[in-house]
Design a protein around this motif. Sequence first.
Motif, mmCIF file in Angstrom:
data_model
loop_
_atom_site.group_PDB
_atom_site.id
_atom_site.type_symbol
_atom_site.label_atom_id
_atom_site.label_comp_id
_atom_site.label_asym_id
_atom_site.label_seq_id
_atom_site.Cartn_x
_atom_site.Cartn_y
_atom_site.Cartn_z
ATOM 1 N N VAL A 108 1.018 -1.113 0.124
ATOM 2 C CA VAL A 108 0.046 -0.116 0.048
ATOM 3 C C VAL A 108 0.836 1.135 -0.098
ATOM 4 O O VAL A 108 0.689 2.281 -1.279
ATOM 5 C CB VAL A 108 -1.169 0.142 1.144
ATOM 6 C CG1 VAL A 108 -1.538 1.503 1.194
ATOM 7 C CG2 VAL A 108 -2.010 -1.120 1.131
ATOM 8 N N LEU A 112 0.794 3.992 -2.801
ATOM 9 C CA LEU A 112 0.364 5.616 -2.517
ATOM 10 C C LEU A 112 1.585 6.443 -1.978
ATOM 11 O O LEU A 112 1.771 7.272 -1.332
ATOM 12 C CB LEU A 112 -0.833 4.978 -1.387
ATOM 13 C CG LEU A 112 -2.007 4.153 -1.759
ATOM 14 C CD1 LEU A 112 -2.708 4.977 -0.806
ATOM 15 C CD2 LEU A 112 -2.958 4.821 -2.927
ATOM 16 N N TYR A 117 -2.540 9.190 3.764
ATOM 17 C CA TYR A 117 -3.833 8.302 3.985
ATOM 18 C C TYR A 117 -3.851 7.647 5.518
ATOM 19 O O TYR A 117 -2.853 8.374 6.079
ATOM 20 C CB TYR A 117 -3.728 6.832 3.065
ATOM 21 C CG TYR A 117 -2.324 6.011 3.037
ATOM 22 C CD1 TYR A 117 -2.308 4.440 3.954
ATOM 23 C CD2 TYR A 117 -1.422 6.420 2.106
ATOM 24 C CE1 TYR A 117 -1.450 4.079 3.986
ATOM 25 C CE2 TYR A 117 -0.110 5.509 2.893
ATOM 26 C CZ TYR A 117 0.017 4.168 3.280
ATOM 27 O OH TYR A 117 0.727 3.901 3.099
ATOM 28 N N TYR A 119 -5.690 4.234 8.444
ATOM 29 C CA TYR A 119 -6.013 3.197 8.290
ATOM 30 C C TYR A 119 -7.398 3.050 9.360
ATOM 31 O O TYR A 119 -7.778 3.853 9.790
ATOM 32 C CB TYR A 119 -4.969 1.705 9.071
ATOM 33 C CG TYR A 119 -3.799 1.401 8.086
ATOM 34 C CD1 TYR A 119 -2.586 2.346 9.171
ATOM 35 C CD2 TYR A 119 -4.432 1.218 7.067
ATOM 36 C CE1 TYR A 119 -1.299 2.053 7.780
ATOM 37 C CE2 TYR A 119 -2.616 0.770 6.427
ATOM 38 C CZ TYR A 119 -1.226 1.495 6.716
ATOM 39 O OH TYR A 119 -0.149 1.155 6.467
ATOM 40 N N LYS A 318 -8.340 -1.655 6.945
ATOM 41 C CA LYS A 318 -9.145 -0.985 5.293
ATOM 42 C C LYS A 318 -8.117 0.459 5.353
ATOM 43 O O LYS A 318 -7.844 1.270 6.520
ATOM 44 C CB LYS A 318 -10.832 -0.824 5.042
ATOM 45 C CG LYS A 318 -11.460 -1.642 5.139
ATOM 46 C CD LYS A 318 -12.416 -1.607 5.560
ATOM 47 C CE LYS A 318 -13.444 -2.787 5.883
ATOM 48 N NZ LYS A 318 -14.434 -2.088 5.155
ATOM 49 N N VAL A 319 -7.880 0.691 3.799
ATOM 50 C CA VAL A 319 -7.687 2.324 3.701
ATOM 51 C C VAL A 319 -8.351 3.096 3.693
ATOM 52 O O VAL A 319 -9.821 2.935 2.942
ATOM 53 C CB VAL A 319 -6.963 2.643 2.552
ATOM 54 C CG1 VAL A 319 -6.119 4.172 1.832
ATOM 55 C CG2 VAL A 319 -5.384 1.371 2.155
ATOM 56 N N LEU A 324 -8.353 6.532 -2.899
ATOM 57 C CA LEU A 324 -7.459 5.726 -2.624
ATOM 58 C C LEU A 324 -7.351 4.738 -2.303
ATOM 59 O O LEU A 324 -6.940 3.322 -3.021
ATOM 60 C CB LEU A 324 -6.489 6.635 -1.360
ATOM 61 C CG LEU A 324 -6.225 7.815 -1.423
ATOM 62 C CD1 LEU A 324 -4.865 7.701 -0.103
ATOM 63 C CD2 LEU A 324 -5.570 7.964 -2.265
ATOM 64 N N GLN A 325 -9.114 4.076 -2.313
ATOM 65 C CA GLN A 325 -9.867 2.944 -1.985
ATOM 66 C C GLN A 325 -9.435 2.268 -3.714
ATOM 67 O O GLN A 325 -9.111 0.964 -4.635
ATOM 68 C CB GLN A 325 -10.544 2.587 -1.940
ATOM 69 C CG GLN A 325 -10.204 2.170 0.159
ATOM 70 C CD GLN A 325 -11.308 1.893 0.188
ATOM 71 O OE1 GLN A 325 -13.298 1.744 -0.357
ATOM 72 N NE2 GLN A 325 -11.557 2.199 1.796
ATOM 73 N N LEU A 328 -5.838 2.156 -5.394
ATOM 74 C CA LEU A 328 -5.175 0.926 -5.384
ATOM 75 C C LEU A 328 -6.370 -0.302 -6.038
ATOM 76 O O LEU A 328 -5.351 -1.419 -6.858
ATOM 77 C CB LEU A 328 -5.874 0.213 -3.399
ATOM 78 C CG LEU A 328 -4.215 1.091 -2.649
ATOM 79 C CD1 LEU A 328 -4.851 1.039 -1.750
ATOM 80 C CD2 LEU A 328 -3.498 1.050 -3.028
ATOM 81 N N SER A 330 -8.699 -3.687 -7.391
ATOM 82 C CA SER A 330 -9.089 -4.970 -6.510
ATOM 83 C C SER A 330 -8.482 -5.860 -7.607
ATOM 84 O O SER A 330 -8.234 -5.337 -9.163
ATOM 85 C CB SER A 330 -10.410 -5.317 -6.056
ATOM 86 O OG SER A 330 -11.415 -5.190 -7.175
ATOM 87 N N ARG A 336 -7.336 -4.321 -3.020
ATOM 88 C CA ARG A 336 -6.151 -4.725 -2.415
ATOM 89 C C ARG A 336 -6.066 -3.264 -1.180
ATOM 90 O O ARG A 336 -4.895 -3.352 -0.531
ATOM 91 C CB ARG A 336 -4.747 -3.899 -3.695
ATOM 92 C CG ARG A 336 -4.562 -4.713 -4.934
ATOM 93 C CD ARG A 336 -3.650 -4.511 -5.976
ATOM 94 N NE ARG A 336 -3.523 -5.926 -7.034
ATOM 95 C CZ ARG A 336 -4.228 -5.833 -7.688
ATOM 96 N NH1 ARG A 336 -5.451 -4.620 -8.601
ATOM 97 N NH2 ARG A 336 -3.787 -6.425 -8.802
ATOM 98 N N TRP A 337 -6.693 -2.670 -1.181
ATOM 99 C CA TRP A 337 -6.812 -1.878 -0.468
ATOM 100 C C TRP A 337 -7.571 -2.276 1.542
ATOM 101 O O TRP A 337 -7.794 -1.497 2.448
ATOM 102 C CB TRP A 337 -8.092 -0.456 -0.606
ATOM 103 C CG TRP A 337 -8.968 -0.936 -1.569
ATOM 104 C CD1 TRP A 337 -9.727 -1.110 -2.370
ATOM 105 C CD2 TRP A 337 -10.459 -1.218 0.228
ATOM 106 N NE1 TRP A 337 -10.771 -1.637 -2.176
ATOM 107 C CE2 TRP A 337 -11.462 -1.870 -1.342
ATOM 108 C CE3 TRP A 337 -10.716 -1.523 1.114
ATOM 109 C CZ2 TRP A 337 -12.424 -1.662 -0.922
ATOM 110 C CZ3 TRP A 337 -12.132 -1.611 2.085
ATOM 111 C CH2 TRP A 337 -12.940 -1.783 0.220
#
Length: 763
Positions: A108, A112, A117, A119, A318-319, A324-325, A328, A330, A336-337
């Motif tokens: 991640v 990024l 960002y 979590y 999670k981000v 940004l999700q 990133l 999937s 992937r986030w």
Amino acid sequence: MAAVEGWEDVPAQVRRRHAELATEIEEHRVRYYEQDAPIVSDAEFDSLMRELEALEAEHPALVTPDSPTQKVGGGAAEGFTKVEHRERLLSLDNAMDDGELAAWADRVARELDGIDYHYLCELKVDGLAVNLTYEHGRLTLAATRGTGRVGEDITANIRTIKEIPQQLKGDDLPALVEIRGEVYLPTEAFEELNASFAAENERRKAENEERAKEGKRPQALLKLFANPRNAAAGSLRQKDPLVTASRPLHMVVHGIGAREGFVIDCQSHAYQLLRDWGLPTAKHNEVVGTLDEVRAFIKQYGEQRHSVEHEIDGVVVKVDEIALQGRLGSTSKSPRWAIAWKYPPEEVTAKLASIKVGIGRTGRATPYAVLAEPVKVAGSMVQYATLHNQQVVKAKGVLLGDTVVLRKAGDVIPEILGPVEDLRDGTEQEFVMPSHCHECGSELRPMSEGDIDLRCPNAEFCPAQIRERIAYLGGRESLDIEGLGYVAATALTQPLEPADAPVKNEGDIFGLTVEQLLPIRVLVRDPKTGMPKLDDATGEEREVAFFANLKGQPKKNTTVLLDNLAGAKERQLWRYLNGLSIRHVGPVAAQAVAREFRDLDRIFAASEEELAAVEGVGPIIAKAIVEWYQEDWHREILRKWREAGVRFVEEAPEEEGERPLEGLTVVVTGTLAGHTRDGAKEALVVRGAKVTGSVSKKTDFVVVGDNPGSKYDKAVQLGLPVLDDAGFAVLLESGPAAARAHLGLPTGEEEPAEVTTEGADQG
């Protein structure tokens, strides 16, 4: 699955193991998602999946869209209307230790780089995944996860859960929103529910003694739930919503799927919006800025997991930022986030009384441990534990009489980790794998080169295999015949002295008559020990008629079985193919073959090459189908079914119409204004396009939104057509030629001399 480049270079033993793993994983998914009756622990399932992933990482030619590594969840169970989710529900990748968590966080951070960002940490509720659809604030549909694309309509049952609003609060409500969450039964409520069932069973047992004296039929005992997750799933899948309403179910929402009419910047902010609408959001959330703070959250709830009102098996990280999700993205099945940290399953010790061997429907001999006394682990009582095969027993160093360590993560059957060697007293003995089948006497052996498992080769006459196949044929994943469960399969396949058993193999099922059923008698067994009960007067084993009442007339189960057998003559074609218990052929492969050939006779007339060319099949499954049909007694089964009126041909469904984007390869990157990332992919897939995660010269279009990242740069570098939201809408509505015209590009087959990105949002 169709043979792909490099397939021939994969060693045969690796291909065989890959096929075995894929089949086994699919069967476990059916048990977990459709039947609410898993037979392996979470940890064991994860181990199978990781072995499959490792094989595919080493041999990329094994990766196909139909592999379990590329799919989400299981199928939708029978008995409820199937519904399509507007946006696919993904599953989470797991982190089993700190190294895997750190590796995810590093990926991640690299993606990024230079962007701020946070979590979002929340508890992973061990419940049933549910998707709620609200239109203009009103609940219009509730569905289970199912395959991630298609679930079960459980709207009537969801409406009985008081904390789920039928109408959202507020004035400015969206035109559409999908709400994702977990339905669960609180731990305390689960224990109370099972206690009430146990008390009712004691009352019924006492009453049944009086009924027996009067010659009346005994009342059936209630089945206790194995764990809170199964209790929640079973309660939601009741056909009578009043039963669901009687269970103290709750829900916690944790995400948003398809949406129209509003924008959110952070998932944690979305939770406040959900609360304002009156939805039950999670109480144990925290937004943090560093991985060390994530670790602290995980540690805190690892120590407090039994103080939470519901079962948890981990923490979801999670981000938090939605944009940004989207950046990133999937994989085919997982974002992937986000990642799920899994707590180590709970462990207990117990005395091992014996190791027995069961014979499955394909002849596989599977050792399983029998504990001296039932023990409570992860909230349920267990007395059996899987040992997989003789090599696993040896590798774990387990001896008969050992005190062993059991691990269980809320499933029905736990696994044995190994012995507690310090408690040995010298009386323990080594387990010796039987050399012969205990039911038919055939010598156990590997069925092909490289096989680890031993199997009974006597498929035609082995009572155990016949019994297991008949039970599987009647199950949900095959013909779904009410009245043909395991007990009925046992009764139908046992010899009737001096006559043969009414059912000698699958071919006899559709020809059963009342006259064949009435003489069948079964032993009365103790529900706790499984041992036959003895008659108080004679000391002999007690028997009762299974299909006839005390007057010799047919019971209700007789009529139910025969009526449902008649109805089962017109099932979907794939169900017959799957129900034949052909090795390596599970529900997924059976559906792929049936969809291609539409005729059971055509399937068995096809060559290995023709079968292997079917998407989702491949050479191992193809060979198994051809070899199955070469047996005379297998062809006799089909002959009997045909004479009984079983429908071997089915028409193609009407919904299989035009696919205007067939043959296109499209990449989606960034956050689109008109679609979520997964919604955009879904729109492309249903129109026939192939959506990939990497940009190459073979890519036809790249769809970009905000924060597209390096994929946009590579698209420009390669001179590929780039579509923004408006261009994407043209592609979906009018096709590729119109999309190219929208960009000012030639619409014919020739390659343009220069590609521009006019009209594209470059983010």
